[in-house]
Design a protein around this motif. Structure first.
Motif, PDB file in Angstrom:
ATOM      1  N   ASP A 110       0.814  -1.218   0.000  1.00 25.92           N
ATOM      2  CA  ASP A 110       0.000   0.000   0.000  1.00 25.92           C
ATOM      3  C   ASP A 110       0.851   1.274   0.000  1.00 25.92           C
ATOM      4  O   ASP A 110       1.510   1.605   0.986  1.00 25.92           O
ATOM      5  CB  ASP A 110      -0.904  -0.011   1.234  1.00 25.92           C
ATOM      6  N   THR A 115      -0.733   4.198  -1.125  1.00 22.28           N
ATOM      7  CA  THR A 115      -1.741   5.212  -1.437  1.00 22.28           C
ATOM      8  C   THR A 115      -1.709   6.418  -0.500  1.00 22.28           C
ATOM      9  O   THR A 115      -2.208   7.491  -0.853  1.00 22.28           O
ATOM     10  CB  THR A 115      -3.148   4.595  -1.422  1.00 22.28           C
ATOM     11  N   GLU A 116      -1.098   6.281   0.675  1.00 24.02           N
ATOM     12  CA  GLU A 116      -0.951   7.454   1.547  1.00 24.02           C
ATOM     13  C   GLU A 116      -0.064   8.498   0.881  1.00 24.02           C
ATOM     14  O   GLU A 116      -0.300   9.703   0.986  1.00 24.02           O
ATOM     15  CB  GLU A 116      -0.365   7.039   2.899  1.00 24.02           C
ATOM     16  N   TYR A 137      -2.124  10.346  -1.812  1.00 20.38           N
ATOM     17  CA  TYR A 137      -2.960  11.387  -1.232  1.00 20.38           C
ATOM     18  C   TYR A 137      -2.123  12.604  -0.823  1.00 20.38           C
ATOM     19  O   TYR A 137      -2.497  13.753  -1.086  1.00 20.38           O
ATOM     20  CB  TYR A 137      -3.716  10.840  -0.017  1.00 20.38           C
ATOM     21  N   LEU A 173      -7.478   0.217   1.313  1.00 15.77           N
ATOM     22  CA  LEU A 173      -6.168   0.871   1.302  1.00 15.77           C
ATOM     23  C   LEU A 173      -6.228   2.169   2.099  1.00 15.77           C
ATOM     24  O   LEU A 173      -7.301   2.700   2.394  1.00 15.77           O
ATOM     25  CB  LEU A 173      -5.725   1.141  -0.140  1.00 15.77           C
ATOM     26  N   ALA A 174      -5.066   2.720   2.410  1.00 14.81           N
ATOM     27  CA  ALA A 174      -4.984   3.884   3.292  1.00 14.81           C
ATOM     28  C   ALA A 174      -5.781   5.072   2.762  1.00 14.81           C
ATOM     29  O   ALA A 174      -6.421   5.806   3.530  1.00 14.81           O
ATOM     30  CB  ALA A 174      -3.518   4.278   3.478  1.00 14.81           C
ATOM     31  N   GLU A 198      -8.491   5.233   1.187  1.00 12.30           N
ATOM     32  CA  GLU A 198      -9.951   5.115   1.283  1.00 12.30           C
ATOM     33  C   GLU A 198     -10.474   5.961   2.440  1.00 12.30           C
ATOM     34  O   GLU A 198     -11.558   6.564   2.355  1.00 12.30           O
ATOM     35  CB  GLU A 198     -10.349   3.654   1.480  1.00 12.30           C
ATOM     36  N   LYS A 199      -9.718   6.041   3.538  1.00 14.87           N
ATOM     37  CA  LYS A 199     -10.139   6.814   4.701  1.00 14.87           C
ATOM     38  C   LYS A 199      -9.734   8.281   4.597  1.00 14.87           C
ATOM     39  O   LYS A 199     -10.273   9.129   5.317  1.00 14.87           O
ATOM     40  CB  LYS A 199      -9.530   6.203   5.972  1.00 14.87           C
ATOM     41  N   LEU A 200      -8.781   8.576   3.705  1.00 11.40           N
ATOM     42  CA  LEU A 200      -8.275   9.944   3.589  1.00 11.40           C
ATOM     43  C   LEU A 200      -9.047  10.781   2.584  1.00 11.40           C
ATOM     44  O   LEU A 200      -9.342  11.947   2.820  1.00 11.40           O
ATOM     45  CB  LEU A 200      -6.787   9.916   3.196  1.00 11.40           C
ATOM     46  N   GLU A 248       7.211  -2.199   5.862  1.00 11.16           N
ATOM     47  CA  GLU A 248       6.213  -2.833   4.990  1.00 11.16           C
ATOM     48  C   GLU A 248       6.476  -4.324   4.849  1.00 11.16           C
ATOM     49  O   GLU A 248       5.538  -5.134   4.827  1.00 11.16           O
ATOM     50  CB  GLU A 248       6.225  -2.155   3.621  1.00 11.16           C
ATOM     51  N   GLN A 261       3.194  -6.061   6.112  1.00 13.53           N
ATOM     52  CA  GLN A 261       2.341  -6.479   4.997  1.00 13.53           C
ATOM     53  C   GLN A 261       2.795  -7.797   4.371  1.00 13.53           C
ATOM     54  O   GLN A 261       2.027  -8.430   3.647  1.00 13.53           O
ATOM     55  CB  GLN A 261       2.305  -5.378   3.931  1.00 13.53           C
TER      56      GLN A 261
END
Length: 520
Positions: free
Chosen positions: A25, A27-28, A31, A72-73, A75-77, A229, A233
């Motif tokens: 992941d 994705t942070e 963002y 994934l990260a 999604e919440k951001l 990671e 992960q």
């Protein structure tokens, strides 16, 4: 619970997610970058480090494909998930081309994007066509445009050592990239990846607001797999690999670090593993040299020869960031290309002096690089024969049989055709350095300083320290006399291991070891 399959060779985010393959992941970072307020970004990383997957992830994100990011990260951001028009250009296919071929390649890439926006009668020049493409996408969608350019420097890398050809291809690429500045009001986000930085390509010479995140601490882990990671992960994957190789978890982690870890891309970077090698290792259940087998670094070899860099000089050094982040056109040393290509990396940073410590990242790179260099020192050498001889030498030295190892080396060198321009000690010093380095189990250094002079080669095994002195067209005894006369062994008296002195004499006419002598 079954492990997810590894996406070896797959660089498309959407495919990895739809096929439920392993995705580390990142994705942070996506963002963070897209909400930073900036518009133009550049990231330099070595080949096979996940740059194309990162670009593909941006493409899915800006295309509004929210369903791909579940769990994934980001999604919440992310709260909005807006869809933007995306223009994606992959320059990796533009290698080894002449000027006209490259222009045709760029034309084909533009045509593929033009069809998506209904442009059937395009303008003539690639710069006017890119401008028209951005304008059309902006007007039709009513939204700012995202431009993603992967491996922007690929067409220029292999000719970096050829001034005339480089100038021609650079002008073509400068022309192609030039609209990115003029179209700034219509652009939401521009992201470029590459290996090196060509300052005279318009993206750098004209876009003075482009943010180069290559050395930023906050993006140090955006590509590759960090130690954190790996341990979180991929924790179950480590256990499966350990069981397959009949090793403990701790032994497996140590072996993974030795072979594939060691990269740092900023002053405070965490440990970063080579993702291509790491995933192949888990997939094959074997510690192979995957990164080197995926491509021969021909342009690097050419540049090493151009700068007359000795193998022994590749490795630990101190430098300011400007020394390894310099534009490729203005190279004064090989250091920037070695760093940007992934053959050396950051190993430390001193805030007071602002000096970086650079060195080879790991065992895979060290062995692979010197295997690539050896044929240039031993003309006509067959790689397979060299590998076998070096492996046999390694066994003999581990058994304490240096005499047998040198005898084997003499036999091997006797099979190598005569090498031109080798009538000096330094050539044979480099040959021995490369060969001893490829023994892989030992620590090797050359021209090690002592109070009374420099030892040609110092090699440390698990239980012995070897001091090796070389002579050319003299005698092994003369080499030994120099070791004893200058008392080289006193410099290493506190090493805690028995010291063995080795005098070696090369015959320039034969291109081989003539004789040697060994003393405890």
């Amino acid at each position: 619970m079954a492990l997810k399959l590894y996406p070896v060779g797959i660089q498309t985010f959407e495919r990895i997610r739809k096929e439920n393959k392993l995705y580390i992941d990142k994705t942070e970072y996506i963002y963070r970058m897209t909400h930073s307020g900036g518009c133009y970004f550049f990231l330099s990383r070595p080949r096979r480090f996940g740059k194309s997957l990162l670009v593909s992830t941006f493409e899915s994100y800006f295309s509004g494909k929210k369903e791909l990011f579940e769990g994934l990260a980001i999604e919440k951001l992310e709260q909005e998930w807006m869809e933007y028009p995306v223009l994606h250009f992959d320059m990796s296919g533009g290698k080894h081309m002449e000027k006209e071929q490259l222009e045709d390649y760029l034309s084909n890439r533009l045509e593929a994007e033009e069809r998506k926006w209904g442009i059937t009668h395009s303008k003539r020049g690639v710069n006017d066509r890119l401008t028209e493409l951005i304008t059309t996408a902006y007007e039709i969608s009513g939204k700012q445009v995202v431009v993603l350019i992967d491996e922007y420097d690929a067409p220029m890398l292999d000719v970096a050592h050829e001034r005339k050809t480089l100038d021609e291809l650079r002008n073509v690429m400068r022309n192609f990239y030039s609209p990115l500045k003029m179209c700034e009001p219509m652009l939401r986000f521009v992201f470029l990846t590459g290996i090196t930085k060509f300052s005279q390509v318009s993206i750098f010479s004209e876009l003075n607001n482009i943010k180069n995140i290559s050395l930023d601490d906050e993006y140090a882990g955006v590509c590759g797999i960090t130690k954190e990671e790996l341990l979180t992960q991929m924790s179950e994957d480590i256990d499966v690999l350990a069981e397959a190789l009949e090793m403990t978890r701790e032994e497996t982690i140590a072996k993974l670090k030795e072979n594939y870890d060691g990269y740092h891309f900023s002053p405070a970077s965490s440990d970063v593993f080579n993702p291509y090698s790491l995933l192949n290792c888990f997939d094959d259940k074997n510690f192979g040299a995957y990164w080197f087998s995926s491509g021969t670094p021909t342009y690097l070899i050419n540049m090493l020869r151009k700068f007359k860099v000795l193998p022994a000089k590749i490795g630990r050094s101190l430098a300011r960031s400007s020394a390894f982040d310099a534009p490729t056109e203005n190279l004064k040393t090989i250091t920037p290309l070695l760093y940007q290509s992934g053959y050396i990396t950051i190993k430390g940073y001193d805030k007071m002096s602002q000096l970086f410590t650079l060195d080879l990242p790991n065992k895979e790179i060290k062995v692979g690089l010197f295997e690539s260099l050896l044929p240039y020192y031993l003309e006509g050498m067959y790689a397979e024969e060299g590998d076998v001889a070096i492996a046999q030498m390694s066994v003999l030295i581990r058994q304490g049989d240096m005499d047998g190892a040198l005898r084997l080396l003499q036999e091997f060198l006797g099979t190598v055709p005569y090498c031109n321009n080798t009538n000096y000690e330094g050539h044979y010093q480099q040959v021995l350095f490369i060969i001893f380095t490829l023994l892989t189990h030992f620590v090797v250094d050359v021209e090690v300083h002592t109070p009374n002079g420099r030892v040609d080669v110092v090699m440390e095994t698990e239980d012995t320290l070897y001091l090796i002195e070389l002579k050319l067209n003299k005698s092994a005894q003369a080499a030994m006399q120099q070791i004893n006369l200058k008392q080289y062994d006193q410099r290493f008296a506190r090493c805690g291991k028995p010291i063995v002195k080795v005098g070696v004499n090369f015959d320039a006419k034969k291109g081989n070891i003539e004789d040697w002598t060994i003393e405890p």
